[in-house]
Motif scaffolding. Structure first.
Motif, PDB file in Angstrom:
ATOM      1  N   VAL A  96      98.211  67.311   6.797  1.00 43.20           N
ATOM      2  CA  VAL A  96      97.556  66.068   7.234  1.00 43.20           C
ATOM      3  C   VAL A  96      97.029  65.279   6.044  1.00 43.20           C
ATOM      4  CG1 VAL A  96      96.879  67.071   9.455  1.00 43.20           C
ATOM      5  CG2 VAL A  96      95.272  67.117   7.539  1.00 43.20           C
ATOM      6  N   GLY A 142      96.534  61.219   3.936  1.00 38.52           N
ATOM      7  CA  GLY A 142      97.321  60.209   3.245  1.00 38.52           C
ATOM      8  C   GLY A 142      96.443  59.025   2.897  1.00 38.52           C
ATOM      9  N   GLU A 199      91.166  65.331   7.133  1.00 39.87           N
ATOM     10  CA  GLU A 199      90.756  66.693   6.739  1.00 39.87           C
ATOM     11  C   GLU A 199      89.725  67.272   7.708  1.00 39.87           C
ATOM     12  OE1 GLU A 199      90.765  64.029   4.807  1.00 39.87           O
ATOM     13  OE2 GLU A 199      92.367  64.464   3.368  1.00 39.87           O
ATOM     14  N   HIS A 256     100.549  73.429   0.738  1.00 42.64           N
ATOM     15  CA  HIS A 256     100.551  72.094   0.130  1.00 42.64           C
ATOM     16  C   HIS A 256     100.085  71.037   1.124  1.00 42.64           C
ATOM     17  CE1 HIS A 256     104.181  71.053   2.343  1.00 42.64           C
ATOM     18  NE2 HIS A 256     104.758  72.148   1.912  1.00 42.64           N
ATOM     19  N   GLY A 257      99.861  69.820   0.595  1.00 46.54           N
ATOM     20  CA  GLY A 257      99.404  68.728   1.426  1.00 46.54           C
ATOM     21  C   GLY A 257     100.556  67.921   2.005  1.00 46.54           C
ATOM     22  N   SER A 258     100.247  66.693   2.402  1.00 51.07           N
ATOM     23  CA  SER A 258     101.225  65.877   3.117  1.00 51.07           C
ATOM     24  C   SER A 258     102.151  65.093   2.175  1.00 51.07           C
ATOM     25  CB  SER A 258     100.490  64.904   4.039  1.00 51.07           C
ATOM     26  OG  SER A 258      99.629  64.094   3.258  1.00 51.07           O
ATOM     27  N   ALA A 259     101.964  65.277   0.873  1.00 55.70           N
ATOM     28  CA  ALA A 259     102.843  64.673  -0.149  1.00 55.70           C
ATOM     29  C   ALA A 259     103.264  63.244   0.189  1.00 55.70           C
ATOM     30  CB  ALA A 259     104.067  65.569  -0.374  1.00 55.70           C
ATOM     31  N   ASP A 262     103.638  60.770  -1.542  1.00 55.72           N
ATOM     32  CA  ASP A 262     104.525  60.170  -2.555  1.00 55.72           C
ATOM     33  C   ASP A 262     105.999  60.384  -2.268  1.00 55.72           C
ATOM     34  OD1 ASP A 262     103.891  62.891  -3.010  1.00 55.72           O
ATOM     35  OD2 ASP A 262     104.413  62.780  -5.139  1.00 55.72           O
ATOM     36  N   ASN A 288     110.494  69.957   0.140  1.00 56.09           N
ATOM     37  CA  ASN A 288     110.920  71.348   0.252  1.00 56.09           C
ATOM     38  C   ASN A 288     110.327  71.942   1.539  1.00 56.09           C
ATOM     39  OD1 ASN A 288     111.392  74.063  -0.037  1.00 56.09           O
ATOM     40  ND2 ASN A 288     110.676  74.184  -2.150  1.00 56.09           N
TER      41      ASN A 288
HETATM   42  P1  NAD Z   1     100.044  67.539  -2.077  1.00 51.32           P
HETATM   43  O1  NAD Z   1     100.160  69.020  -1.961  1.00 51.32           O
HETATM   44  O2  NAD Z   1     100.349  66.763  -0.872  1.00 51.32           O
HETATM   45  O3  NAD Z   1     101.007  67.020  -3.245  1.00 51.32           O
HETATM   46  C1  NAD Z   1     100.875  67.422  -4.610  1.00 51.32           C
HETATM   47  C2  NAD Z   1     102.236  67.222  -5.338  1.00 51.32           C
HETATM   48  O4  NAD Z   1     103.132  68.245  -4.881  1.00 51.32           O
HETATM   49  C3  NAD Z   1     102.899  65.887  -5.003  1.00 51.32           C
HETATM   50  O5  NAD Z   1     103.580  65.419  -6.146  1.00 51.32           O
HETATM   51  C4  NAD Z   1     103.900  66.228  -3.914  1.00 51.32           C
HETATM   52  O6  NAD Z   1     105.021  65.379  -3.893  1.00 51.32           O
HETATM   53  C5  NAD Z   1     104.284  67.661  -4.277  1.00 51.32           C
HETATM   54  N1  NAD Z   1     104.631  68.457  -3.085  1.00 51.32           N
HETATM   55  C6  NAD Z   1     103.756  68.952  -2.166  1.00 51.32           C
HETATM   56  N2  NAD Z   1     104.417  69.581  -1.200  1.00 51.32           N
HETATM   57  C7  NAD Z   1     105.721  69.478  -1.500  1.00 51.32           C
HETATM   58  C8  NAD Z   1     106.926  69.931  -0.870  1.00 51.32           C
HETATM   59  N3  NAD Z   1     106.911  70.623   0.282  1.00 51.32           N
HETATM   60  N4  NAD Z   1     108.106  69.623  -1.444  1.00 51.32           N
HETATM   61  C9  NAD Z   1     108.165  68.948  -2.593  1.00 51.32           C
HETATM   62  N5  NAD Z   1     107.072  68.503  -3.252  1.00 51.32           N
HETATM   63  C10 NAD Z   1     105.860  68.762  -2.703  1.00 51.32           C
HETATM   64  O7  NAD Z   1      98.561  67.247  -2.603  1.00 51.32           O
HETATM   65  P2  NAD Z   1      97.821  65.837  -2.810  1.00 51.32           P
HETATM   66  O8  NAD Z   1      98.783  64.845  -3.367  1.00 51.32           O
HETATM   67  O9  NAD Z   1      96.608  66.175  -3.560  1.00 51.32           O
HETATM   68  O10 NAD Z   1      97.382  65.381  -1.374  1.00 51.32           O
HETATM   69  C11 NAD Z   1      98.098  64.473  -0.551  1.00 51.32           C
HETATM   70  C12 NAD Z   1      97.424  64.372   0.807  1.00 51.32           C
HETATM   71  O11 NAD Z   1      97.498  65.650   1.451  1.00 51.32           O
HETATM   72  C13 NAD Z   1      95.937  64.027   0.726  1.00 51.32           C
HETATM   73  O12 NAD Z   1      95.638  63.147   1.779  1.00 51.32           O
HETATM   74  C14 NAD Z   1      95.244  65.365   0.916  1.00 51.32           C
HETATM   75  O13 NAD Z   1      93.960  65.222   1.455  1.00 51.32           O
HETATM   76  C15 NAD Z   1      96.187  66.050   1.866  1.00 51.32           C
HETATM   77  N6  NAD Z   1      96.129  67.519   1.834  1.00 51.32           N
HETATM   78  C16 NAD Z   1      96.322  68.138   3.033  1.00 51.32           C
HETATM   79  C17 NAD Z   1      96.370  69.522   3.067  1.00 51.32           C
HETATM   80  C18 NAD Z   1      96.631  70.173   4.396  1.00 51.32           C
HETATM   81  O14 NAD Z   1      97.049  69.505   5.332  1.00 51.32           O
HETATM   82  N7  NAD Z   1      96.451  71.471   4.513  1.00 51.32           N
HETATM   83  C19 NAD Z   1      96.222  70.281   1.914  1.00 51.32           C
HETATM   84  C20 NAD Z   1      96.058  69.611   0.709  1.00 51.32           C
HETATM   85  C21 NAD Z   1      96.033  68.218   0.671  1.00 51.32           C
END
Ligand code: NAD
Length: 359
Positions: free
Chosen positions: A75, A77, A90, A281-284, A286, A294
């Motif tokens: 979740v 973004g 969150e 990991h988060g919702s990526a 980007d 992945n």
């Molecule tokens: P993120 O984990 O979403 O991304 C960090 C980096 O890792 C980015 O460059 C992303 O492209 C890459 N990445 C993450 N998962 C990937 C995958 N499955 N495949 C390929 N690349 C991947 O962390 P962030 O950028 O700090 O946070 C983005 C959003 O996600 C924010 O809104 C944050 O609050 C939220 N978040 C949610 C959770 C959750 O739902 N449990 C956990 C962490 C962050």
């Protein structure tokens, strides 16, 4: 034929893409192993805010409670970053964990052989194989203890309290010992018993619980030493059992050893055993909507669900073997290196399915 009901919270960003692939893999695995799965979709996070005004609608809690288990994407973004705290995505995540009474967080840190080079640790430090399970207490300790601000002789001060009761330690310790019985039969309980009274009670309680598990080898380690040992000799660990704050830090440290955030699954368990399964990991945002995420962390979360909540260890092993198999052939961009075929999110899901079909 056994039928399972799974609540599905796709969430935001890449959530729908990665969960879609995980469901594809679960459906095929169910067919191969002779059970069926029904899905009940619900809203959590930003998508729930957009549709209902709140990050965790009551309907979502009800659907998760009625399910055999819950699968979550991710979740959050930028769209929701400026909302007040209680309306942030969150908050929905913390809310669903609380509503389901999830007190144990399971964070595996393992290295798949073909991804060994992605680890920041040297091959000789990693050793033969690496498969650690960090079991973190999730609803007690300093994050939930009494806190406050005060002024002493005109000087501002603040405090937070680390407090654990025997039943809280007992239930998390049993989760760790039960897991160890299904794995390498070793538990390392991590604390700071040389300084903290709460750690001394933790240690006493874990020692008592260990008597019910004579086959499990119990050791103790101070948290500072554990932080060092994780990067010095990580393969010595099987199950690491620890408190909320120590587990928060150590599970992140341990997971980084695997080298790729897109590979890491997690589970949160409560008294009922139904559990919530999600990638770490988060919702990526980007890379959302580009079909390049992945999906393996989410697919491995399904493997954990099959093992720890649905009682289908054979199906779980099938998925884990398929993931290990595809990594020798194809890679999504985040783990791509020369010599492999670069694939999209959906192609990675298809590749895992092909491996399972061939089993
Ligand atoms: P993120 O984990 O979403 O991304 C960090 C980096 O890792 C980015 O460059 C992303 O492209 C890459 N990445 C993450 N998962 C990937 C995958 N499955 N495949 C390929 N690349 C991947 O962390 P962030 O950028 O700090 O946070 C983005 C959003 O996600 C924010 O809104 C944050 O609050 C939220 N978040 C949610 C959770 C959750 O739902 N449990 C956990 C962490 C962050």
């Amino acid at each position: 034929m056994k039928n399972y009901r799974i609540a599905v919270l796709k969430g935001d960003g890449i959530g729908p893409e990665i969960v879609g692939e995980a469901i594809k893999v679960l459906d095929l695995t169910a067919e191969k192993c002779g059970f069926t799965v029904e899905y009940d979709e619900a809203l959590l996070g930003g998508c729930a805010i957009d549709a209902t005004g709140v990050p965790l609608p009551d309907e979502t809690v009800a659907k998760c409670k009625a399910a055999d288990s819950t699968l979550l994407g991710a979740v959050g973004g930028p769209k929701w970053d400026t909302l007040p705290g209680h309306l942030r995505p969150e908050k929905g995540l913390l809310g669903i964990r609380a509503a389901l009474g999830l007190f144990a967080n399971l964070r595996p840190a393992r290295i798949f052989e073909p991804l060994r080079d992605a680890s920041p640790l040297r091959a000789d430090i990693i050793g033969g194989s690496l498969d650690i399970m960090v079991v973190r207490e999730l609803t007690g300790g300093i994050y939930f203890g009494e806190r406050g601000r005060l002024e002493e002789n005109g000087v501002k001060a603040a405090y937070d309290t680390e407090k654990y009761s025997v039943p809280e330690i007992d239930r998390i310790a049993r989760i760790a010992f039960d897991l160890a019985m299904k794995r390498g039969k070793k538990v390392c309980s991590v604390d700071k018993a040389n300084v903290l009274e709460s750690s001394r009670l933790w240690r006493e309680t874990v020692t008592e619980i260990a008597k019910d598990y004579p086959e499990v080898e119990l050791s103790y380690m101070y948290v500072d030493n554990c932080a060092m040992q994780l990067v010095r000799n990580p393969s010595q660990f099987d199950v690491v059992l620890t408190s909320n704050i120590f587990g928060d830090i150590l599970s992140d440290e341990a997971s980084m050893i695997s080298g790729s955030i897109g590979m890491l699954a997690s589970a949160s368990l409560g008294a009922t055993g139904s559990g919530l399964y999600e990638p770490i990991h988060g919702s990526a945002p980007d890379i959302a909507g580009q079909n390049i995420a992945n999906p393996l962390a989410t697919i491995l979360s399904v493997a954990m669900m099959l093992k720890y909540s649905l009682g289908q260890p054979q199906a779980s092993d099938m998925i884990e073997k398929a993931v290990a198999g595809v990594l020798t052939e194809v890679r999504t961009p985040d783990i791509y290196v020369e010599g492999f075929r670069k694939v999209s999110c959906t192609e990675m899901g298809d590749a895992v399915c092909d491996k399972i079909r061939a089993m």
